[in-house]
Design a protein around this motif. Structure first.
Motif, PDB file in Angstrom:
ATOM      1  N   THR A 140       0.815  -1.206   0.000  1.00 15.64           N
ATOM      2  CA  THR A 140       0.000   0.000   0.000  1.00 15.64           C
ATOM      3  C   THR A 140       0.859   1.271   0.000  1.00 15.64           C
ATOM      4  O   THR A 140       1.827   1.375   0.747  1.00 15.64           O
ATOM      5  CB  THR A 140      -0.892   0.006   1.244  1.00 15.64           C
ATOM      6  OG1 THR A 140      -1.617  -1.210   1.262  1.00 15.64           O
ATOM      7  CG2 THR A 140      -1.825   1.180   1.248  1.00 15.64           C
ATOM      8  N   ASP A 141       0.475   2.240  -0.809  1.00 14.41           N
ATOM      9  CA  ASP A 141       1.147   3.539  -0.820  1.00 14.41           C
ATOM     10  C   ASP A 141       0.315   4.610  -0.142  1.00 14.41           C
ATOM     11  O   ASP A 141       0.805   5.709   0.116  1.00 14.41           O
ATOM     12  CB  ASP A 141       1.391   4.002  -2.269  1.00 14.41           C
ATOM     13  CG  ASP A 141       2.238   3.008  -3.035  1.00 14.41           C
ATOM     14  OD1 ASP A 141       3.154   2.438  -2.425  1.00 14.41           O
ATOM     15  OD2 ASP A 141       1.958   2.788  -4.220  1.00 14.41           O
ATOM     16  N   CYS A 142      -0.950   4.344   0.089  1.00 14.36           N
ATOM     17  CA  CYS A 142      -1.832   5.416   0.525  1.00 14.36           C
ATOM     18  C   CYS A 142      -3.084   4.800   1.139  1.00 14.36           C
ATOM     19  O   CYS A 142      -3.615   3.824   0.601  1.00 14.36           O
ATOM     20  CB  CYS A 142      -2.208   6.267  -0.701  1.00 14.36           C
ATOM     21  SG  CYS A 142      -3.352   7.601  -0.386  1.00 14.36           S
ATOM     22  N   VAL A 143      -3.500   5.321   2.300  1.00 16.45           N
ATOM     23  CA  VAL A 143      -4.692   4.800   2.961  1.00 16.45           C
ATOM     24  C   VAL A 143      -5.777   5.867   2.945  1.00 16.45           C
ATOM     25  O   VAL A 143      -5.536   7.011   3.322  1.00 16.45           O
ATOM     26  CB  VAL A 143      -4.386   4.408   4.424  1.00 16.45           C
ATOM     27  CG1 VAL A 143      -5.647   3.938   5.121  1.00 16.45           C
ATOM     28  CG2 VAL A 143      -3.327   3.337   4.467  1.00 16.45           C
ATOM     29  N   PRO A 158      -6.576  10.060   6.384  1.00 10.76           N
ATOM     30  CA  PRO A 158      -5.944  10.202   7.693  1.00 10.76           C
ATOM     31  C   PRO A 158      -4.507  10.710   7.549  1.00 10.76           C
ATOM     32  O   PRO A 158      -3.884  10.576   6.491  1.00 10.76           O
ATOM     33  CB  PRO A 158      -5.979   8.789   8.258  1.00 10.76           C
ATOM     34  CG  PRO A 158      -6.128   7.898   7.086  1.00 10.76           C
ATOM     35  CD  PRO A 158      -6.839   8.665   6.029  1.00 10.76           C
ATOM     36  N   VAL A 159      -4.006  11.281   8.635  1.00 18.71           N
ATOM     37  CA  VAL A 159      -2.639  11.782   8.646  1.00 18.71           C
ATOM     38  C   VAL A 159      -1.678  10.615   8.478  1.00 18.71           C
ATOM     39  O   VAL A 159      -1.809   9.597   9.147  1.00 18.71           O
ATOM     40  CB  VAL A 159      -2.369  12.518   9.974  1.00 18.71           C
ATOM     41  CG1 VAL A 159      -0.917  12.933  10.064  1.00 18.71           C
ATOM     42  CG2 VAL A 159      -3.296  13.705  10.087  1.00 18.71           C
ATOM     43  N   GLN A 160      -0.725  10.735   7.555  1.00 22.07           N
ATOM     44  CA  GLN A 160       0.139   9.600   7.238  1.00 22.07           C
ATOM     45  C   GLN A 160       1.297  10.066   6.360  1.00 22.07           C
ATOM     46  O   GLN A 160       1.297  11.166   5.821  1.00 22.07           O
ATOM     47  CB  GLN A 160      -0.652   8.546   6.480  1.00 22.07           C
ATOM     48  CG  GLN A 160      -1.249   9.104   5.171  1.00 22.07           C
ATOM     49  CD  GLN A 160      -2.177   8.144   4.497  1.00 22.07           C
ATOM     50  OE1 GLN A 160      -1.777   7.036   4.207  1.00 22.07           O
ATOM     51  NE2 GLN A 160      -3.408   8.564   4.260  1.00 22.07           N
ATOM     52  N   ASP A 161       2.296   9.191   6.249  1.00 19.46           N
ATOM     53  CA  ASP A 161       3.373   9.437   5.304  1.00 19.46           C
ATOM     54  C   ASP A 161       2.953   9.060   3.897  1.00 19.46           C
ATOM     55  O   ASP A 161       3.504   9.530   2.917  1.00 19.46           O
ATOM     56  CB  ASP A 161       4.607   8.595   5.675  1.00 19.46           C
ATOM     57  CG  ASP A 161       5.278   9.171   6.903  1.00 19.46           C
ATOM     58  OD1 ASP A 161       4.935  10.311   7.278  1.00 19.46           O
ATOM     59  OD2 ASP A 161       6.115   8.471   7.504  1.00 19.46           O
ATOM     60  N   GLY A 162       1.971   8.144   3.837  1.00 19.53           N
ATOM     61  CA  GLY A 162       1.493   7.691   2.542  1.00 19.53           C
ATOM     62  C   GLY A 162       0.761   8.806   1.816  1.00 19.53           C
ATOM     63  O   GLY A 162       0.643   9.936   2.307  1.00 19.53           O
TER      64      GLY A 162
ATOM     65  N   PRO B 284      -0.030   1.730   5.527  1.00 20.16           N
ATOM     66  CA  PRO B 284       1.186   2.248   6.165  1.00 20.16           C
ATOM     67  C   PRO B 284       0.910   3.315   7.219  1.00 20.16           C
ATOM     68  O   PRO B 284       1.792   4.098   7.537  1.00 20.16           O
ATOM     69  CB  PRO B 284       1.917   2.859   4.970  1.00 20.16           C
ATOM     70  CG  PRO B 284       0.809   3.395   4.124  1.00 20.16           C
ATOM     71  CD  PRO B 284      -0.391   2.531   4.353  1.00 20.16           C
ATOM     72  N   LEU B 285      -0.301   3.373   7.752  1.00 22.40           N
ATOM     73  CA  LEU B 285      -0.645   4.490   8.638  1.00 22.40           C
ATOM     74  C   LEU B 285       0.300   4.650   9.804  1.00 22.40           C
ATOM     75  O   LEU B 285       0.596   5.759  10.229  1.00 22.40           O
ATOM     76  CB  LEU B 285      -2.060   4.277   9.199  1.00 22.40           C
ATOM     77  CG  LEU B 285      -3.182   4.945   8.441  1.00 22.40           C
ATOM     78  CD1 LEU B 285      -4.475   4.678   9.122  1.00 22.40           C
ATOM     79  CD2 LEU B 285      -2.929   6.440   8.352  1.00 22.40           C
ATOM     80  N   GLU B 287       3.329   4.570  10.193  1.00 20.32           N
ATOM     81  CA  GLU B 287       4.690   5.074  10.032  1.00 20.32           C
ATOM     82  C   GLU B 287       4.884   6.493  10.528  1.00 20.32           C
ATOM     83  O   GLU B 287       5.873   6.803  11.159  1.00 20.32           O
ATOM     84  CB  GLU B 287       5.092   4.993   8.555  1.00 20.32           C
ATOM     85  CG  GLU B 287       5.475   3.575   8.174  1.00 20.32           C
ATOM     86  CD  GLU B 287       5.627   3.409   6.675  1.00 20.32           C
ATOM     87  OE1 GLU B 287       5.857   4.415   5.995  1.00 20.32           O
ATOM     88  OE2 GLU B 287       5.511   2.275   6.201  1.00 20.32           O
ATOM     89  N   GLY B 288       3.967   7.368  10.242  1.00 26.55           N
ATOM     90  CA  GLY B 288       4.296   8.733  10.643  1.00 26.55           C
ATOM     91  C   GLY B 288       3.100   9.591  10.964  1.00 26.55           C
ATOM     92  O   GLY B 288       3.133  10.810  10.847  1.00 26.55           O
TER      93      GLY B 288
END
Lengths: 419, 404, 666
Positions: A140-143, A158-162, B284-285, B287-288
């Motif tokens: 996954t690259d993005c949620v 949601p807040v994430q690096d993705g 990937p939630l 991670e950051g």
């Protein structure tokens, strides 16, 4: 199927079709003709929800599995019907004597039992393989979260690096924006009844069940607007619960995200839009959140849809005019002149045109006005105050608000700035 | 055509109708009217059936028929029912001065004995042949007697067995049940392979078994049930304000909430051995991000895993209560103090001012579910007393909850 | 033969005799007029009433279907409101499944199982009457919801939590749950009755493997019903308690999982599919051999594949839930199991084709419908394989592709088979042949109509048109001439053709039976048939067979007409007798003292109690008590009524009640 048709008609010169389809085009065409000849000829040129025109990795996986199955089914069908119709013609009553009273041939029977079993084993193995591939979430690259309720989808990032980094939650509804080529996982649930998330050109459907979180992979190869629709019967306005996924290039996506978290810009004082802000606070803000909106005494205006509608949610209108549909993606915010500019944009212009949002010239004012005047008359919803004793007087959907024409003018002016 | 029976039914129907009218005029509530009209309808229906199907009872006006009836000449036989009826009447009186259950039993005895008495009297007059009379009685009474007696017998045995089971300890209950089932099976096999066993022997064995169970049930019932422990629920804990406490309540050995969904949860939150809270959702939630993001106004199911090595609970802090709610809490606490809180003895009942939810205390290595719905968005996302956060009382572990 | 027989020696009780007969607890004796139908326990009359009631509901469901198609003929249809549309498709499915196909199959089973096994009636004749009346009252009860605030609007699958009160506040779902509960009782009672009949009441010499194939398939169906109905009963009880008594079986906020309902519903719902089609498979397995003039190819394979479907059918329910989020492992298991069930189904198609192969085909209307079934069902079966492939199903489920699939299976499978049965057995049941000319119009218009209606739905579905939408929009219909709009209109026109086809059937019945009709009485054996039921007169006498048949062969009637003059393994059949001669032979050797069950007042009264109680659940608890009172009274009447009518009740009384056949009270 239509993709195959096109491929066969225009050969490899057709731009924008995918390697796999072209590769299998010939076989698929035979299959299509063999199985459902009339059907293949009868497909619309470009149905927005065509399940035989995959536009992404996941839908392609399904398609690579389904066309051979259709082909096999077609071949079997042709074989069965050939034998049957031959027998019907050959053994019609032409005065022949009473036929031999044969009771069966066990060897033949067993052979004809094993044959379909073998075919089905051949189908079962790739089926299981594809199933597992479509359930994978590791790449996954993005949620993106989606939440269904009667009769629209809320979509939040949601807040994430993705997703290229999301620093502040983004809440929108009806239209999901993704970056081309990235693997998106949709985490979906529901606030009331079961809904189903389905973007046919990107993946199969997944029911979104209250109390459970289900995932659905999405990935788009090309920029574009991919239509979808709720496919689990969800009550009165099930037919009017639609959604779109807008896939755009990296830069456009970054621009879209930046725009979504831009601070609230209050309307110019004394303008019609400023009157609209006051009307919005008095009439709409009970349910509809506009992030950053402050009341006259300077407090943040926080919507409490949980106190006012049964599902407990109403679309966030902070950036309404960056979307181009409203009311569960049932109606266009763009008028008929401007709609094709975005929806039929060449793939390299989709993100740019979409990010322009809805301008005053392009606004589909007729339908937006009808909606504000009397929403339940436009889209069937459960809002009749005399029939709400079972839901603690809370409507399901947007009720009739008895707005005056002046108020509607003000609101439209105000909403046009929400982008 | 209009026989005695049908006349009685027609008359009763008319009476019920009149009564309904009178009741309707004089009384306000509708229950009586419904009852009386229903009675009138039922009686009319029965009268209609009676007339239509040509009730062929000897007419009361037909003096010759009555006089010539041999059945009329046969003297009545013995009957136990008057005596039972009297016992019923006495029980009713006893019940009136003591307690309602005895009164109810008396009424049941009265009805049963009355019905049997009536049927017996009617059957004895049916004909001059006692055998026919007995058949007649059986055909009317057996369809009522068999199911009712059967139900009473099954109910009595089931109730007795349940008392025995509740009296034994949890483990012994299982053993007792297995042993009992084995005995039943063994006896059944024995009888099955020995067709020569008489009906009397089988009946005797069954009777002994039934008596044993009922006797055991009575004894167990008198002695009382084992101590059945009821775990507090998340709702209890939240209402009592125990969610900030690291040791309130006892560790739940077989942690499981009343949640049916065990898969596809909104998130899994784990308390690690190093004392941090980690969560898992697809993608990937972790991670950051700022924390876990969940939708508003939606029932969320969360699984809490405790790998810390100690008894822990997961609590969720949702900010300050409103002033009204604090007042309500204080009032409840004051009331508890006044009446003495039974469940918690003399522990002092701290009033609380934060909205908190939590799981029960669970042992290390086990897991617990938490279902909750959050109404308001968490508009402020960091370092604010109003921010939503998961925490584990007694540790520093924290995890932000974002509700857009 | 039957369980309740009239005793030969009526015990004469001492005076006064009247008291031994319990007054109004006599048995009815009418042989004409409405009473002879309302109180009958004759399986043939009950079968006919099942058929008439089912046909009525077929027309009701058909009108609902037509309204649905009219609404969808063009974009943004305004024929129905959203609310009415949702009720319409819910009730269309419910009516067609529970009030048409199931009872119509029950009609055939009721009429023909006793005849085909050589019995005089079913094992429990009064229970048989009870199931009929319970079904009729249940069906009427369900449909009264239209006039009492609206019918159910949650779809026939009635997924929770959309079926809960907040989301469906009218009483429609209550009517639905209780109505199906009532018709479920009818199915369950009927199933037990027919299972006992098949197991215990076969004529001498008829082993299980000599049973006519229709009886076999109907028997498998009854076994399926026996186990499937309890599941839906549980589900409906949960739903009733959820709606009427505040239970929380499907309330997510109380920790429930809504998928519970889906599992319960489909564990019932999938076997239900086989309950719908297997009777028709049985019918055409009778029809094809007769009109091919040769035995069913591979009878044991057809029997065992039917039984195999009956077993494997229990392990595939979750293929209705591939998009529900069960997780990939469960989905994979059910996907493979679903493919496995295609094998026994394929076996049947192969056997039917091989039955035709080498025959001498006579294309009567019944034969045409049977061939139509093979073709249409094969298409439905093949499209079924495309969504046994679970990933592909996630694209197809809940779209019109599925609607197309199951209409090819249920209309193409079950309904065409039932029509084959109508034409094949009409002379048996009513003594007159339906017109073959009208029959062929009926067949071809139905076939063309159904392919025009349901064929385009494949395209619509693959182009992404979801089901259960009261409206569709041009924006999603695609471009070009052959777009969604075209096919939607095409399907609606097809519905009109289909309707005309079905009207042809009604006209056919009317011209055959109207007063003064010129249609002659049918010959006793018009088709040169093979199985036992044709060895009775047409229509059969109340006691079915003049003498109890002794069975020697699978196709008993055929073997009585034809003699094998071949030697050794070489078979060579020549005709020795006509069907009428065989039947006349039976008549000459009629059994004396044939005992038949007497009619009864009580089944219909007991059945009437159920809807009263159901209205009570919805409106007023006191009504439950009233209904229960009627039920208890009826049960008492049932238990207490004499085994037979008093001879003096007959008008005129039988001349010599102690001798001869006593048939006047049948």
């Amino acid at each position: 199927m239509t993709a195959n048709e096109r491929t066969s008609m225009h050969g490899a010169s057709t731009p924008g079709t995918f390697g796999a389809v072209t590769h299998h085009g010939r076989l698929a065409r035979i299959g299509a003709i063999a199985t459902l000849g009339a059907l293949a000829a009868g497909c619309a040129n470009d149905a927005p929800q065509d399940t035989w025109q995959p536009a992404g990795d996941n839908a392609q996986k399904i398609h690579d599995l389904q066309w051979p199955v259709f082909l096999i089914a077609g071949v079997v069908g042709v074989a069965v019907f050939s034998v049957l119709f031959y027998a019907l013609w050959r053994y019609r009553d032409t005065g022949q004597p009473i036929p031999k009273q044969t009771h069966g041939k066990p060897a033949l029977e067993i052979g004809l039992t094993i044959l379909p079993a073998l075919i089905l084993i051949g189908v079962a193995i790739p089926t299981v393989g594809t199933l597992m591939a479509l359930a994978d979430t590791d790449d996954t690259d993005c949620v993106i979260n989606v939440t269904g309720q009667q009769w629209w989808w809320e979509i939040d990032y949601p807040v994430q690096d993705g997703c290229g980094g999301i620093s502040q939650p983004i809440v929108t509804s009806g239209q999901m924006v993704i970056e081309v080529g990235t693997n998106v996982i949709v985490r979906g649930t529901s606030r009331d009844v079961i809904h189903s998330w389905w973007i046919p050109k990107l993946n199969g459907k997944r029911d979104m069940v209250p109390g459970r979180v289900h995932t659905n992979r999405l990935q788009a190869d090309e920029p574009g607007i991919y239509a979808g629709q709720c496919t689990e019967f969800c009550g009165l306005s099930h037919a009017n619960m639609r959604m779109e996924v807008i896939a755009m290039e990296h830069d456009d996506f970054e621009a879209w995200k930046a725009n979504q978290i831009e601070a609230y810009a209050a309307p110019e004082p004394e303008s019609l839009a400023a009157e609209g802000e006051a009307t919005f606070i008095s009439q709409c803000a009970r349910c509809h959140q506009v992030d950053g909106l402050e009341t006259a005494d300077g407090e943040l205006q926080i919507a409490r849809p949980d106190l006012n509608v049964y599902s407990g949610a109403a679309p966030n209108l902070t950036n309404l005019m960056t979307r181009n549909t409203f009311a569960g993606a049932s109606y266009d915010l763009l008028n008929e002149t401007c709609r094709p500019l975005v929806w039929e944009a060449p793939s390299d212009r989709v993100g740019e045109r979409y990010n322009e949002g809805v301008t005053a010239d392009c606004l589909n004012e007729v339908e937006l006005r009808e909606w504000l005047r009397n929403a339940p008359a436009k889209k069937p919803m459960y809002t009749d105050p005399t029939k709400l004793e079972e839901t603690n007087s809370l409507p399901r959907g947007m009720p009739y608000l008895a707005l005056s024409e002046d108020q509607i003018d003000q609101l439209i002016a105000y909403l046009l700035e929400r982008k | 055509m209009f026989t005695t029976g049908s006349k009685l039914l027609i008359g009763s129907a008319v009476l019920a109708t009149l009564a309904a009218v009178v009741y309707g005029v004089t009384q306000v509530d509708s229950l009586g009217i419904v009852g009386l009209v229903s009675a009138a309808l039922a009686l009319s229906f029965l009268a209609g059936v009676n007339v239509w199907a040509r009730d062929s009872n000897v007419s009361a006006m037909d003096a010759t028929a009555v006089a010539s009836s041999e059945a009329a000449d046969v003297p009545p036989g013995n009957s136990i029912w008057p005596m039972v009826f009297a016992v019923g009447a006495a029980t009713v009186l006893l019940g009136l001065v003591t307690q309602q259950s005895i009164f109810t039993i008396g009424i049941v005895i009265l009805f049963a004995a009355g019905a049997q008495w009536t049927i017996q009297a009617w059957a004895e007059a049916a004909s001059a042949d006692p055998a026919v009379n007995e058949t007649v009685r059986s055909r009317l009474a057996n369809p009522l007697e068999y199911p009712l007696l059967g139900a009473v017998a099954v109910g009595g045995i089931a109730f007795s067995l349940s008392r025995v089971m509740l009296w034994l300890s949890k483990t012994n209950t299982v053993i007792a049940f297995v042993v009992l089932a084995a005995i039943v099976a063994a006896i059944a096999f024995f009888f099955a392979f020995r067709p020569s066993v008489t009906r009397g022997a089988i009946g005797g064995a069954l009777a002994v078994g039934a008596v044993a169970i009922v006797a055991g049930g009575v004894a167990a019932g008198v002695d009382g049930e084992r101590d059945i422990h009821v775990h507090e629920t998340t709702a209890d804990l939240a209402a009592e304000g125990f969610c900030a406490s690291p040791e309130e309540g006892e560790p739940d050995e077989n942690a499981s909430q009343t949640v049916a969904v065990k898969a596809n949860l909104a998130a899994e939150i784990t308390l690690t051995r190093s004392g941090t809270l980690e969560f898992d959702v697809p993608g990937p939630l972790e991670e950051g991000g700022l924390g876990l993001t969940l939708p508003r106004a939606n029932p969320n199911n969360i699984l809490f895993r405790n790998d810390s090595g100690e008894h822990r609970r997961l609590s969720l802090d949702l900010g300050m209560l409103t002033e009204d709610e604090i007042a309500a809490v204080e009032e409840a606490a004051a009331e508890d103090e006044a009446h003495g809180d039974e469940a918690h003895g003399d522990e002092s009942h701290e009033p609380f001012d934060r909205r908190q939810l939590c799981t029960t205390l669970i042992e290390s290595g086990s897991a617990q579910l938490l279902t909750f719905t959050i109404a308001e968005p968490s508009q402020i996302y960091e370092d604010d007393p109003e921010a939503y956060r998961f925490f584990v009382p007694g540790t520093d572990a924290e995890l932000n909850l974002v509700v857009p | 033969m039957a369980i309740i027989e009239r005793p030969v020696d009526v015990p004469v009780a001492p005076t006064p005799t009247a008291t031994t007969n319990f007054g109004y607890l006599r048995r009815p004796v009418e042989t004409t007029g409405w009473r002879s139908w309302a109180f009958t326990v004759d399986h043939k009359k009950i079968g006919i009433m099942y058929g008439v009631a089912a046909m009525f509901f077929f027309l009701v469901g058909g009108v609902e279907a037509f309204l649905i198609r009219l609404q969808l003929a063009s974009a943004d249809g305004t024929v129905l409101s959203a609310d009415k549309y949702n009720q319409m498709f819910t009730m269309h499915a419910t009516t067609m499944v529970f009030l048409f196909v199931m009872p119509m199959a029950a009609a055939f089973a009721n009429y023909f199982i006793p005849l085909q096994v050589g019995a005089r009636d079913v094992a429990f004749p009064r229970l048989n009457a009870l199931s009929l009346w319970v079904f009729i009252f249940g069906g009427v009860f369900l449909n009264t919801s239209w006039f009492l605030g609206g019918a159910a609007d949650g779809g026939w699958f009635m997924y929770a939590p959309n079926s809960s009160v907040p989301f469906s506040p009218s009483n429609g779902v209550d009517f639905w749950a209780l109505g199906l509960q009532i018709t479920g009782i009818a199915s369950l009672v009927g199933a037990i009755n027919l299972i006992v009949t098949v197991l215990n009441m076969r004529a001498p010499g008829m082993s299980m493997m000599r049973m006519p194939i229709f009886t076999w398939m109907a028997f498998v169906v009854q076994m399926l019903l026996l186990f499937a109905i309890p599941v839906i009963t549980v589900a409906l009880f949960l739903l009733m308690f959820q709606r009427s008594y505040g239970a929380t079986f499907f309330s997510v906020e109380a920790g429930a999982d809504p998928l519970l309902w889906q599992h319960l519903f489909w564990i019932f719902g999938h076997p239900e599919v086989y309950i719908l089609v297997l009777p028709s498979f049985g019918i055409i397995s009778e029809v094809l051999p007769v009109f091919s003039r040769k035995p069913l190819f591979g009878y044991p394979f057809v029997v065992f594949s039917g039984a195999a479907i009956g077993f494997v059918g229990w392990g595939v329910w979750a293929h209705h839930m591939f998009a529900s989020g069960l997780g990939p492992v469960s989905v994979a298991v059910f996907s493979v199991a679903t493919m496995a069930i295609a094998v026994p189904t394929g076996v049947k198609i192969i056997n039917w084709t091989l039955t035709i192969w080498g025959g001498k085909l006579w294309f009567t209307t019944a034969m045409l419908f049977s061939v139509g079934l093979i073709v249409q069902f094969t298409i439905g079966g093949l499209s079924g394989v495309t969504h046994a492939v679970a990933p592909s199903d996630t694209q197809q489920t809940d779209t019109y592709y599925i609607v197309a699939h199951f209409h090819y299976v249920i209309f193409g499978g079950a309904v065409l088979g039932l029509f084959a049965g109508f034409y094949y057995w009409w002379p048996k049941v009513f003594g007159k042949m339906l017109s073959e000319t009208w029959g062929k119009w009926n067949f071809w218009l139905m076939i063309i109509g159904m392919n025009m209606t349901f064929g385009p739905m494949h395209i619509l579905g693959l182009q992404g048109q979801p089901r259960r939408m009261y409206t569709w929009t041009d924006y999603r219909a695609g471009e070009g001439f052959f777009n969604g709009a075209f096919w939607n209109m095409f399907a609606t026109i097809g519905t009109a053709v289909l309707t005309v086809g079905i009207l042809c059937f009604l006209i056919n019945v009317w011209i055959t039976h109207r007063p003064g009709s010129a249609t002659p009485v049918a010959p006793e054996d018009p088709w040169d048939a093979r199985s036992l039921e044709w060895m009775s007169t047409s229509p059969p006498k109340p006691h079915n067979y003049d003498r109890t048949p002794i069975v020697h062969d699978l196709d008993e009637f055929f073997h009585r007409k034809y003699e094998d003059i071949g030697e050794g393994e070489e078979h060579n059949y020549v005709r020795r007798a006509t069907g009428a001669e065989v039947i006349a032979e039976e008549e000459r050797n009629a059994d004396a003292h044939i005992h038949l069950p007497a009619p009864s007042y009580w089944p219909i009264v007991l059945a009437a109690a159920l809807p009263i109680m159901a209205y009570g659940v919805i409106y007023n608890t006191l009504l439950i008590v009233a209904g229960a009172g009627v039920a208890v009274m009826a049960m008492f009447g049932w238990a207490l009524e004499p085994a037979d009518a008093d001879p003096s009740d007959f008008d005129p009384p039988p001349t010599d009640p102690a001798t001869g056949t006593e048939l006047a009270n049948v």
